[in-house]
Design an enzyme around this catalytic site. Sequence first.
Site, mmCIF file in Angstrom:
data_model
loop_
_atom_site.group_PDB
_atom_site.id
_atom_site.type_symbol
_atom_site.label_atom_id
_atom_site.label_comp_id
_atom_site.label_asym_id
_atom_site.label_seq_id
_atom_site.Cartn_x
_atom_site.Cartn_y
_atom_site.Cartn_z
ATOM 1 N N ASP A 150 33.929 39.929 27.712
ATOM 2 C CA ASP A 150 33.832 40.757 26.513
ATOM 3 C C ASP A 150 35.227 40.827 25.902
ATOM 4 O O ASP A 150 36.214 41.053 26.619
ATOM 5 C CB ASP A 150 33.388 42.180 26.866
ATOM 6 C CG ASP A 150 31.908 42.276 27.204
ATOM 7 O OD1 ASP A 150 31.259 41.230 27.366
ATOM 8 O OD2 ASP A 150 31.414 43.416 27.308
ATOM 9 N N HIS B 229 33.755 35.813 33.766
ATOM 10 C CA HIS B 229 32.707 34.943 34.293
ATOM 11 C C HIS B 229 32.951 33.486 33.906
ATOM 12 O O HIS B 229 33.778 33.196 33.044
ATOM 13 C CB HIS B 229 31.354 35.421 33.763
ATOM 14 C CG HIS B 229 31.035 36.845 34.121
ATOM 15 N ND1 HIS B 229 30.056 37.193 35.023
ATOM 16 C CD2 HIS B 229 31.589 38.032 33.716
ATOM 17 C CE1 HIS B 229 30.015 38.509 35.146
ATOM 18 N NE2 HIS B 229 30.934 39.038 34.359
ATOM 19 N N SER C 84 44.251 42.386 28.962
ATOM 20 C CA SER C 84 44.352 41.093 29.626
ATOM 21 C C SER C 84 43.777 40.012 28.725
ATOM 22 O O SER C 84 43.173 40.298 27.696
ATOM 23 C CB SER C 84 43.592 41.112 30.960
ATOM 24 O OG SER C 84 43.904 42.282 31.692
#
Length: 318
Positions: free
Chosen positions: A138, A194, A281
Amino acid sequence: MKYINLVLLFLAIISCQKEVEPDTKMETIKYIERASGEIQSENVPGEGMLKWLYTSATGKAALNLLVKRKIVSSMGGWYMDSRLSAKRIPEFVNEHRINLNECEFSDIKHYKTFNEFFYRKLKPEVRPVEEGVVSPADGKILAFQSMNDIPSFFIKGSEFNLQTFLGDESLAKKYETGAMAIVRLAPADYHRYHFPASGKASESVKINGHYYSVSPLALRRSLKTFCENKREYCTLSTDSYGEILIVDVGATMVGSIIQTYQAHTSVNKGDEKGYFAFGGSTLVLLFEKGTITFAADLIENTKKGLETTVKVGENIAS
């Protein structure tokens, strides 16, 4: 005494109450909400502190002498792993309008520390995996079909050196004519990441570095931040999209980059790769030339100088 001073500095950073010098100016960061196509202005956590650190003489001195160093981020990590930090969760949820119904555990009392909430898991069904190459996280994405397109987005003088970034000349050569995506995670985002495609994942290679902010306010000043921050990369060997290099970049207050996948095994698209502890990040995806084509809207928005919101599992390329 020096440790007391470090604690005071850390508390100033997390409270974000630092006043900006009167002559400090920074552009408003705008982005595209992908679902609606609307242009939005980003609410940057700690904006005042970041403006001070990255645009004022005194702030830059503090940044280079202390804030970028591991000890400050380690102290931040200690606090966010302590039970004292749990009291910050309700305010964080309200301020950033986090949808608790998406979380594996929707009751915030389940989380005993702020970090437990920060790298919370989501219910699998809230992030369906689409066709093609998908977003690994996201966040907000920039998509460059060619590495030659990168300088046009960032301010003049902000250079990005792939060899310095990867610390490997042959690896840099492999991707120097390819495509690149930058997925930036803001503190309020879901912080597990992911795999963007199915394939075989190599072990992670660690590159030591500093802990500069990856806020858009900082990155617009210098993309070289990516070449200086702590980072790790692994190669995902796929049948359809060549070898995708996945680079996890840490930042200020990110005490840890945690890999949860097993190296040298086959992974499915959408499988969890790892997570970041507290802080903003970034993930960088590098593709060999001619192996993928980014979605048209992502390319168009990037050419306009705008990031686009994406979710884990959402298509970004074919």
